[in-house]
Design a protein around this motif. Structure first.
Motif, PDB file in Angstrom:
ATOM      1  N   UNK A 184       0.706  -1.259   0.016  1.00  0.00           N
ATOM      2  CA  UNK A 184       0.203  -0.020  -0.027  1.00  0.00           C
ATOM      3  C   UNK A 184       1.054   1.109  -0.027  1.00  0.00           C
ATOM      4  N   UNK A 185       0.575   2.213  -0.806  1.00  0.00           N
ATOM      5  CA  UNK A 185       1.458   3.363  -1.048  1.00  0.00           C
ATOM      6  C   UNK A 185       0.545   4.409  -0.638  1.00  0.00           C
ATOM      7  N   UNK A 186       1.200   5.687   0.113  1.00  0.00           N
ATOM      8  CA  UNK A 186       0.921   6.964   0.118  1.00  0.00           C
ATOM      9  C   UNK A 186       1.578   7.824  -0.680  1.00  0.00           C
ATOM     10  N   UNK A 187       0.912   7.964  -1.888  1.00  0.00           N
ATOM     11  CA  UNK A 187       1.760   8.955  -2.901  1.00  0.00           C
ATOM     12  C   UNK A 187       2.810   7.937  -3.475  1.00  0.00           C
ATOM     13  N   UNK A 188       4.137   8.456  -3.281  1.00  0.00           N
ATOM     14  CA  UNK A 188       5.124   8.064  -3.891  1.00  0.00           C
ATOM     15  C   UNK A 188       6.162   7.211  -2.771  1.00  0.00           C
ATOM     16  N   UNK A 189       5.620   7.164  -1.485  1.00  0.00           N
ATOM     17  CA  UNK A 189       6.043   6.476  -0.451  1.00  0.00           C
ATOM     18  C   UNK A 189       5.157   5.335   0.020  1.00  0.00           C
ATOM     19  N   UNK A 190       5.789   4.327   0.824  1.00  0.00           N
ATOM     20  CA  UNK A 190       4.822   3.414   1.418  1.00  0.00           C
ATOM     21  C   UNK A 190       3.975   4.163   2.664  1.00  0.00           C
ATOM     22  N   UNK A 191       2.517   3.496   2.548  1.00  0.00           N
ATOM     23  CA  UNK A 191       1.595   3.933   3.721  1.00  0.00           C
ATOM     24  C   UNK A 191       2.505   3.381   4.906  1.00  0.00           C
ATOM     25  N   UNK A 192       2.315   4.052   5.921  1.00  0.00           N
ATOM     26  CA  UNK A 192       2.822   3.804   7.321  1.00  0.00           C
ATOM     27  C   UNK A 192       1.707   3.794   8.250  1.00  0.00           C
ATOM     28  N   UNK A 193       1.667   2.645   9.209  1.00  0.00           N
ATOM     29  CA  UNK A 193       0.529   2.901   9.830  1.00  0.00           C
ATOM     30  C   UNK A 193       1.065   3.567  11.296  1.00  0.00           C
ATOM     31  N   UNK A 194      -0.125   3.551  12.049  1.00  0.00           N
ATOM     32  CA  UNK A 194       0.112   4.388  13.369  1.00  0.00           C
ATOM     33  C   UNK A 194       1.190   3.657  14.259  1.00  0.00           C
ATOM     34  N   UNK A 195       1.439   2.251  13.872  1.00  0.00           N
ATOM     35  CA  UNK A 195       2.416   1.711  14.691  1.00  0.00           C
ATOM     36  C   UNK A 195       3.716   1.657  13.963  1.00  0.00           C
ATOM     37  N   UNK A 196       3.831   2.313  12.788  1.00  0.00           N
ATOM     38  CA  UNK A 196       4.975   2.251  12.033  1.00  0.00           C
ATOM     39  C   UNK A 196       5.242   1.153  11.187  1.00  0.00           C
ATOM     40  N   UNK A 197       4.368   0.439  10.619  1.00  0.00           N
ATOM     41  CA  UNK A 197       4.467  -0.771  10.090  1.00  0.00           C
ATOM     42  C   UNK A 197       3.732  -0.611   8.436  1.00  0.00           C
ATOM     43  N   UNK A 198       4.074  -1.358   7.535  1.00  0.00           N
ATOM     44  CA  UNK A 198       3.551  -1.361   6.132  1.00  0.00           C
ATOM     45  C   UNK A 198       2.417  -1.965   6.038  1.00  0.00           C
ATOM     46  N   UNK A 199       1.644  -2.001   4.736  1.00  0.00           N
ATOM     47  CA  UNK A 199       0.671  -2.981   4.696  1.00  0.00           C
ATOM     48  C   UNK A 199       0.696  -3.520   3.208  1.00  0.00           C
ATOM     49  N   UNK A 200       0.362  -5.021   3.248  1.00  0.00           N
ATOM     50  CA  UNK A 200       0.399  -5.409   2.184  1.00  0.00           C
ATOM     51  C   UNK A 200      -0.981  -5.794   1.647  1.00  0.00           C
ATOM     52  N   UNK A 201      -1.732  -5.449   0.549  1.00  0.00           N
ATOM     53  CA  UNK A 201      -3.166  -5.491   0.265  1.00  0.00           C
ATOM     54  C   UNK A 201      -3.069  -6.800  -0.632  1.00  0.00           C
ATOM     55  N   UNK A 202      -3.882  -7.937  -0.261  1.00  0.00           N
ATOM     56  CA  UNK A 202      -3.714  -9.214  -1.029  1.00  0.00           C
ATOM     57  C   UNK A 202      -5.092  -9.250  -1.729  1.00  0.00           C
ATOM     58  N   UNK A 203      -4.922  -9.467  -3.091  1.00  0.00           N
ATOM     59  CA  UNK A 203      -6.060  -9.539  -4.116  1.00  0.00           C
ATOM     60  C   UNK A 203      -6.374 -10.816  -4.337  1.00  0.00           C
ATOM     61  N   UNK A 204      -7.537 -11.308  -3.524  1.00  0.00           N
ATOM     62  CA  UNK A 204      -7.556 -12.664  -3.527  1.00  0.00           C
ATOM     63  C   UNK A 204      -8.812 -12.964  -4.225  1.00  0.00           C
ATOM     64  N   UNK A 205      -9.696 -12.379  -4.334  1.00  0.00           N
ATOM     65  CA  UNK A 205     -11.024 -12.190  -5.317  1.00  0.00           C
ATOM     66  C   UNK A 205     -12.301 -13.114  -4.530  1.00  0.00           C
ATOM     67  N   UNK A 206     -11.836 -14.348  -3.862  1.00  0.00           N
ATOM     68  CA  UNK A 206     -12.647 -14.978  -3.137  1.00  0.00           C
ATOM     69  C   UNK A 206     -11.768 -15.836  -2.042  1.00  0.00           C
ATOM     70  N   UNK A 207     -12.254 -15.940  -0.791  1.00  0.00           N
ATOM     71  CA  UNK A 207     -11.503 -16.448   0.300  1.00  0.00           C
ATOM     72  C   UNK A 207     -12.553 -17.605   0.702  1.00  0.00           C
ATOM     73  N   UNK A 208     -12.121 -18.954   0.533  1.00  0.00           N
ATOM     74  CA  UNK A 208     -12.886 -20.040   0.612  1.00  0.00           C
ATOM     75  C   UNK A 208     -12.972 -20.426   2.208  1.00  0.00           C
ATOM     76  N   UNK A 209     -11.747 -20.264   2.767  1.00  0.00           N
ATOM     77  CA  UNK A 209     -11.705 -20.862   4.089  1.00  0.00           C
ATOM     78  C   UNK A 209     -11.197 -19.495   5.021  1.00  0.00           C
ATOM     79  N   UNK A 210     -12.026 -18.465   5.333  1.00  0.00           N
ATOM     80  CA  UNK A 210     -11.139 -17.420   6.089  1.00  0.00           C
ATOM     81  C   UNK A 210     -10.423 -17.640   7.408  1.00  0.00           C
ATOM     82  N   UNK A 211     -11.096 -18.837   8.106  1.00  0.00           N
ATOM     83  CA  UNK A 211     -10.530 -18.949   9.432  1.00  0.00           C
ATOM     84  C   UNK A 211      -9.220 -19.569   9.196  1.00  0.00           C
ATOM     85  N   UNK A 212      -8.941 -20.399   8.268  1.00  0.00           N
ATOM     86  CA  UNK A 212      -7.603 -21.014   7.920  1.00  0.00           C
ATOM     87  C   UNK A 212      -6.670 -19.944   7.684  1.00  0.00           C
ATOM     88  N   UNK A 213      -7.224 -19.006   6.547  1.00  0.00           N
ATOM     89  CA  UNK A 213      -6.170 -18.103   6.013  1.00  0.00           C
ATOM     90  C   UNK A 213      -5.753 -17.197   7.187  1.00  0.00           C
TER      91      UNK A 213
END
Length: 262
Positions: A172-201
């Motif tokens: 995840x980006x914030x303009x030209x730099x990575x988006x940074x959470x309040x805790x100083x981390x990055x976020x990966x956005x997973x494009x999964x379309x459909x999650x068959x087993x959310x609990x397992x994932x």
């Protein structure tokens, strides 16, 4: 107000308005993050101002904390509150079991900590967030910045063996730099379309080194309040199976809400 609100904003407002009815005097309340949760914080401020409601809030992001203070909702840290009576928050998706995807606003870690430190989680949403199967909305996964590209590769490799339709991820980006959470981390956005087993994932993702938390909220939500553009709401309680329908009054003008923003 109703003359200036779009149907989607009216749906968010009535869901928030109905959800704050669950808040009672003296409660400690988790305050969610996002556009729908912002309506809720404003509604709580209105009750404090007009009804003398006395509560203590715990915010799930710095921007929610700033909004709460602006509208007169007292805010303390979770360590000070220790345990909460309830949390009210939005969702990016919810299914018929009230499993959720959250984190579109970037606050999934604090949101999950606060939600699980509550006796009850009430989700406020509009009908567009309801899905048959989770996954159309990208699943946020919070990762530490160190070695994030390696973590990303591990995540994508792990997805090969899971019941999902898509297996790509993006930082995840914030303009030209990575988006940074309040805790100083990055976020990966997973494009999964459909999650068959959310609990397992959810369980498998959190076992990957570098992953802090994922945006799947499984067996956490108790009630969903669904707002509609005509001012009606549907309340679903997963614990007792009850479904209620109500009409919420939407005033023509209300200065408390004129500056609401996503």
């Amino acid at each position: 107000m109703s003359g200036t609100l779009s149907p989607i904003d009216k749906a968010k407002f009535v869901a928030a308005k109905r959800a704050v009815d669950y808040v009672e005097d003296g409660m400690k309340v988790g305050l969610g993050t996002g556009s729908t949760a912002a309506w809720m914080v404003k509604c709580l401020g209105e009750r404090i101002r007009d009804d003398g409601l006395r509560i203590t809030g715990v915010a799930t992001s710095t921007r929610t904390a700033e909004l709460a203070q602006k509208v007169g909702v007292p805010v303390v840290s979770l360590d000070e509150a220790k345990w909460l009576d309830l949390t009210i928050d939005g969702a990016d998706e919810y299914d018929h079991n009230l499993n959720l995807i959250k984190g579109g606003g970037g606050a999934l870690l604090m949101e999950k900590i606060v939600a699980t430190a509550s006796d009850e989680l009430i989700v406020i949403a509009d009908l567009s967030k309801q899905v048959e199967a989770l996954g159309a909305f990208p699943l946020p996964v919070e990762v530490i910045p160190f070695g994030w590209q390696t973590t990303k590769a591990l995540v994508e490799e792990t997805l090969v063996n899971l019941d999902v339709l898509g297996r790509t991820s993006a930082l995840r980006m914030n303009g030209a730099t990575p988006y940074v959470t309040d805790e100083g981390n990055f976020i990966l956005d997973l494009h999964l379309k459909r999650i068959g087993n959310p609990r397992q994932l959810a369980l498998v993702m959190n076992q990957i080194p570098g992953v802090v938390e994922n945006g799947l909220f499984i067996d956490i939500c108790d009630v969903v309040v669904i707002g509609h553009g005509d001012g009606s709401v549907e309340v679903r309680d997963i614990n007792n199976g009850a479904v209620e329908h109500e009409k919420i009054d939407v005033p023509e003008t209300d200065n408390l809400f004129v500056d609401i923003a996503d």
